[in-house]
Design a protein around this motif. Structure first.
Motif, PDB file in Angstrom:
ATOM      1  N   LEU A 185     -16.468  17.014  45.859  1.00  0.00           N
ATOM      2  CA  LEU A 185     -17.763  17.334  46.457  1.00  0.00           C
ATOM      3  C   LEU A 185     -18.770  17.817  45.412  1.00  0.00           C
ATOM      4  O   LEU A 185     -19.867  18.241  45.768  1.00  0.00           O
ATOM      5  CB  LEU A 185     -17.608  18.407  47.543  1.00  0.00           C
ATOM      6  CG  LEU A 185     -17.014  17.932  48.870  1.00  0.00           C
ATOM      7  CD1 LEU A 185     -16.865  19.108  49.842  1.00  0.00           C
ATOM      8  CD2 LEU A 185     -17.873  16.839  49.494  1.00  0.00           C
ATOM      9  N   GLU A 186     -18.403  17.729  44.143  1.00  0.00           N
ATOM     10  CA  GLU A 186     -19.341  18.088  43.078  1.00  0.00           C
ATOM     11  C   GLU A 186     -20.614  17.260  43.220  1.00  0.00           C
ATOM     12  O   GLU A 186     -20.563  16.028  43.335  1.00  0.00           O
ATOM     13  CB  GLU A 186     -18.710  17.843  41.710  1.00  0.00           C
ATOM     14  CG  GLU A 186     -19.532  18.363  40.538  1.00  0.00           C
ATOM     15  CD  GLU A 186     -19.515  19.887  40.479  1.00  0.00           C
ATOM     16  OE1 GLU A 186     -20.482  20.490  41.019  1.00  0.00           O
ATOM     17  OE2 GLU A 186     -18.571  20.449  39.911  1.00  0.00           O
ATOM     18  N   GLY A 187     -21.752  17.946  43.240  1.00  0.00           N
ATOM     19  CA  GLY A 187     -23.030  17.276  43.343  1.00  0.00           C
ATOM     20  C   GLY A 187     -23.506  17.039  44.758  1.00  0.00           C
ATOM     21  O   GLY A 187     -24.670  16.681  44.972  1.00  0.00           O
ATOM     22  N   TRP A 188     -22.647  17.246  45.745  1.00  0.00           N
ATOM     23  CA  TRP A 188     -22.974  16.862  47.116  1.00  0.00           C
ATOM     24  C   TRP A 188     -23.335  18.033  48.019  1.00  0.00           C
ATOM     25  O   TRP A 188     -23.687  17.813  49.191  1.00  0.00           O
ATOM     26  CB  TRP A 188     -21.811  16.066  47.716  1.00  0.00           C
ATOM     27  CG  TRP A 188     -21.712  14.734  47.064  1.00  0.00           C
ATOM     28  CD1 TRP A 188     -20.901  14.380  46.025  1.00  0.00           C
ATOM     29  CD2 TRP A 188     -22.506  13.585  47.364  1.00  0.00           C
ATOM     30  NE1 TRP A 188     -21.134  13.077  45.650  1.00  0.00           N
ATOM     31  CE2 TRP A 188     -22.108  12.561  46.459  1.00  0.00           C
ATOM     32  CE3 TRP A 188     -23.503  13.306  48.293  1.00  0.00           C
ATOM     33  CZ2 TRP A 188     -22.688  11.302  46.478  1.00  0.00           C
ATOM     34  CZ3 TRP A 188     -24.068  12.043  48.307  1.00  0.00           C
ATOM     35  CH2 TRP A 188     -23.670  11.056  47.409  1.00  0.00           C
ATOM     36  N   ARG A 230     -24.189   7.056  41.962  1.00  0.00           N
ATOM     37  CA  ARG A 230     -24.856   6.925  40.670  1.00  0.00           C
ATOM     38  C   ARG A 230     -26.084   7.829  40.595  1.00  0.00           C
ATOM     39  O   ARG A 230     -26.282   8.533  39.592  1.00  0.00           O
ATOM     40  CB  ARG A 230     -25.272   5.475  40.441  1.00  0.00           C
ATOM     41  CG  ARG A 230     -25.884   5.213  39.072  1.00  0.00           C
ATOM     42  CD  ARG A 230     -26.350   3.765  38.955  1.00  0.00           C
ATOM     43  NE  ARG A 230     -26.722   3.448  37.584  1.00  0.00           N
ATOM     44  CZ  ARG A 230     -27.879   3.765  37.019  1.00  0.00           C
ATOM     45  NH1 ARG A 230     -28.814   4.413  37.724  1.00  0.00           N
ATOM     46  NH2 ARG A 230     -28.126   3.438  35.763  1.00  0.00           N
ATOM     47  N   VAL A 231     -26.893   7.825  41.654  1.00  0.00           N
ATOM     48  CA  VAL A 231     -28.120   8.626  41.659  1.00  0.00           C
ATOM     49  C   VAL A 231     -27.796  10.107  41.545  1.00  0.00           C
ATOM     50  O   VAL A 231     -28.428  10.847  40.765  1.00  0.00           O
ATOM     51  CB  VAL A 231     -28.942   8.338  42.929  1.00  0.00           C
ATOM     52  CG1 VAL A 231     -30.052   9.377  43.093  1.00  0.00           C
ATOM     53  CG2 VAL A 231     -29.518   6.943  42.877  1.00  0.00           C
ATOM     54  N   VAL A 232     -26.820  10.571  42.307  1.00  0.00           N
ATOM     55  CA  VAL A 232     -26.473  11.992  42.276  1.00  0.00           C
ATOM     56  C   VAL A 232     -25.900  12.375  40.910  1.00  0.00           C
ATOM     57  O   VAL A 232     -26.164  13.472  40.395  1.00  0.00           O
ATOM     58  CB  VAL A 232     -25.485  12.331  43.415  1.00  0.00           C
ATOM     59  CG1 VAL A 232     -24.965  13.765  43.278  1.00  0.00           C
ATOM     60  CG2 VAL A 232     -26.156  12.144  44.768  1.00  0.00           C
ATOM     61  N   PRO A 310     -20.770  13.607  39.238  1.00  0.00           N
ATOM     62  CA  PRO A 310     -21.784  14.627  38.952  1.00  0.00           C
ATOM     63  C   PRO A 310     -21.196  15.825  38.218  1.00  0.00           C
ATOM     64  O   PRO A 310     -19.985  16.096  38.290  1.00  0.00           O
ATOM     65  CB  PRO A 310     -22.280  15.020  40.346  1.00  0.00           C
ATOM     66  CG  PRO A 310     -21.968  13.845  41.208  1.00  0.00           C
ATOM     67  CD  PRO A 310     -20.690  13.292  40.673  1.00  0.00           C
ATOM     68  N   ILE A 311     -22.072  16.545  37.524  1.00  0.00           N
ATOM     69  CA  ILE A 311     -21.637  17.722  36.761  1.00  0.00           C
ATOM     70  C   ILE A 311     -22.293  18.993  37.313  1.00  0.00           C
ATOM     71  O   ILE A 311     -22.432  19.987  36.599  1.00  0.00           O
ATOM     72  CB  ILE A 311     -21.955  17.569  35.266  1.00  0.00           C
ATOM     73  CG1 ILE A 311     -23.455  17.371  35.044  1.00  0.00           C
ATOM     74  CG2 ILE A 311     -21.160  16.418  34.674  1.00  0.00           C
ATOM     75  CD1 ILE A 311     -23.872  17.472  33.588  1.00  0.00           C
ATOM     76  N   ALA A 322     -34.287  11.016  39.219  1.00  0.00           N
ATOM     77  CA  ALA A 322     -33.335   9.942  38.965  1.00  0.00           C
ATOM     78  C   ALA A 322     -33.769   8.641  39.626  1.00  0.00           C
ATOM     79  O   ALA A 322     -33.483   7.548  39.120  1.00  0.00           O
ATOM     80  CB  ALA A 322     -31.953  10.351  39.480  1.00  0.00           C
ATOM     81  N   LEU A 323     -34.477   8.751  40.743  1.00  0.00           N
ATOM     82  CA  LEU A 323     -34.936   7.574  41.471  1.00  0.00           C
ATOM     83  C   LEU A 323     -36.211   6.974  40.880  1.00  0.00           C
ATOM     84  O   LEU A 323     -36.548   5.824  41.167  1.00  0.00           O
ATOM     85  CB  LEU A 323     -35.186   7.937  42.942  1.00  0.00           C
ATOM     86  CG  LEU A 323     -33.940   8.253  43.775  1.00  0.00           C
ATOM     87  CD1 LEU A 323     -34.340   8.798  45.138  1.00  0.00           C
ATOM     88  CD2 LEU A 323     -33.080   7.005  43.923  1.00  0.00           C
TER      89      LEU A 323
END
Length: 371
Positions: A185-188, A230-232, A310-311, A322-323
Motif C-alpha cells: 500500500l506504499e503510495g496509496w 506508474r503515475v503514483v 512508490p517510495i 506526474a501527469l
C-alpha cells in the motif's frame, strides 16, 4: 434558709428523699446529654456535607448548548485534555473529568475530533472521548512523503489499534482496489487529515485512506491499473525530490531519463531518495558501496527504469505533476540548498557536476541537515 440549703447540699440527705432527688437529676442529665449528642451529630453530619460540597469538583447537572468539536492531540494525556475542556467551558472543572475517569476506571483517550456539547457533565464528556458514547472520531494524519511503515505507526498511535492489526490488514493491497502490480500500500494512502469513527477497524480505516487516491486518479482519467501504478510511483519520487513548484519540471526530467536508454543516462534515474528508501533510512547521502549495491531493488543507479513501486505517499500536487511533465532537454537536477529547496537543472553531466559540488559545499556547511 440559705444556710440550711447549703447544709443540705453539703450533707448526706435522708435515704428516701435523697434517692428520689438523685434519680430525678440523673434522668434530666441523660435527656440533656441525648439532646446535645443529637445536636452534635447533626453538626458533624452537616459539616461533612458542607465540606463535601465545598471540596467536591464542580460539575454540570446536564448537557446543554450547541454541538462543538473538540480535538484531542496525539499523545495528549488526560490532565491536559481535562484542563482544555475546563478552559473552553465544556465542563465545569477539570477535577470533575479526572474524578469521572477514576470512577470509570479508564484514563486513556485516543487522538481525534469529538462532537461534544457546549456544556456537559464531566462523565458524559469523558464517555464521548473514550468512545463509550456517540460523537467520537479518531484524528488520523498521513504526511506527504511519509513511508507506509511510518504511516502505520502513526495510525496505531492515533487510534489505539495495535500495529499488528494494521500490518495484517495491509498484507493484501489488492483488497483495497489498488493495482495488482503494487507490492504494498506504499503510495496509496491519501495524505492529509482523516476522521474515521472510533469503532472502525484497521481494514475499514485503510479502505477509507485509499479511496481518495483512487478517486483522484479516476477524476484525472487514469483508470488503467498499470498506468495508475506508474503515475503514483513517479509522483512519490517528485514528493521526495522536489518542491511543489518544481514537480512538473522534475517529472519532465524523469521522463527524459527513462527514454534515454541508449544515450548519456542509459535509462538510469540515479535518484538518491529511491536508494535510501531501499536502505530503509532517511539520509540525504550514502556510501559508494551502497551506490554500487545491486541487491537493493530500489537502487536506481544500478537498475534501469522506475523502482518496483512508490517510495512514499505523494500529495495530489505531486500526482498532478506526474501527469503533466514539462518538456525540456534536461537530464539532471539536484537540490543545492535543502533549506530553501533551490533546485538546479542541467542538460549535460559537466554542468550537473558543478551543481553537485555546490550541494557538497552546502552539506559540509550544514552537516546536521545532510547527515
Amino acid at each position: 434558709m440559705a444556710p440550711a440549703r447549703g447544709r443540705a447540699s453539703g450533707a448526706a440527705p435522708a435515704a428516701g428523699h435523697g434517692a428520689y432527688a438523685r434519680g430525678g437529676r440523673s434522668g434530666r442529665g441523660l435527656r440533656t446529654a441525648l439532646v446535645l449528642g443529637l445536636v452534635a451529630l447533626a453538626v458533624v453530619v452537616g459539616a461533612a456535607w458542607l465540606t463535601r460540597g465545598l471540596f467536591a469538583p464542580a460539575d454540570r447537572p446536564e448537557a446543554s448548548g450547541e454541538d462543538v468539536t473538540f480535538t484531542v492531540r496525539p499523545g495528549e494525556d488526560l490532565g491536559s485534555i481535562a484542563a482544555r475542556l475546563d478552559e473552553r467551558g465544556i465542563v465545569a472543572s477539570d477535577r470533575a473529568v479526572l474524578a469521572a475517569a477514576e470512577e470509570a476506571g479508564e484514563t486513556s483517550v485516543g487522538a481525534g475530533d469529538y462532537v461534544l456539547r457546549e456544556r456537559m457533565p464531566a462523565a458524559d464528556a469523558l464517555a464521548v472521548l473514550q468512545g463509550r458514547a456517540d460523537g467520537a472520531a479518531h484524528y488520523v494524519l498521513v504526511g506527504r512523503g511519509q513511508w507506509l511503515d511510518e504511516a502505520l505507526d502513526a495510525l496505531a498511535e492515533s487510534t489505539g489499534i495495535p500495529r499488528a492489526e494494521f500490518d495484517a490488514a495491509a498484507a493484501d493491497p489488492t483488497a483495497y482496489g489498488v493495482p495488482a502490480e503494487a507490492p504494498s500500500l506504499e503510495g496509496w494512502l491519501d495524505p492529509g487529515e482523516h476522521y474515521p469513527p472510533v469503532d472502525a477497524g484497521a481494514e475499514d480505516i485503510l479502505a477509507e485512506l485509499v479511496k481518495p487516491r483512487l478517486a483522484f486518479l479516476e477524476q484525472h482519467g487514469v483508470t488503467d491499473p498499470a498506468e495508475q501504478q506508474r503515475v503514483v510511483t513517479v509522483a512519490s519520487i517528485l514528493e521526495a525530490e522536489a518542491l511543489p513548484k518544481d514537480y512538473p519540471r522534475v517529472a519532465g526530467v524523469i521522463e527524459n531519463r527513462l527514454a534515454d536508454v541508449d544515450a548519456e543516462t542509459r535509462g538510469l534515474l540515479q535518484v538518491d531518495s529511491t536508494v535510501n528508501y531501499g536502505l530503509g533510512r532517511r539520509n540525504l547521502q550514502f556510501t559508494s558501496a551502497q551506490r554500487a549495491d545491486e541487491s537493493n531493488p530500489y537502487n536506481t543507479y544500478q537498475h534501469r527504469g522506475l523502482p518496483p513501486g512508490p517510495i512514499g505517499m505523494p500529495s495530489d500536487a505531486a500526482v498532478e505533476g506526474a501527469l503533466d511533465p514539462v518538456p525540456s532537454e534536461d537530464l539532471y537536477w539536484v537540490t543545492v540548498d535543502i533549506a530553501t529547496g533551490r533546485t538546479e537543472f542541467s542538460q549535460t553531466y559537466e554542468q550537473h557536476r558543478e551543481y553537485q559540488e555546490q550541494f557538497r559545499r552546502y552539506c559540509a556547511q550544514n552537516p546536521e541537515i545532510c547527515s
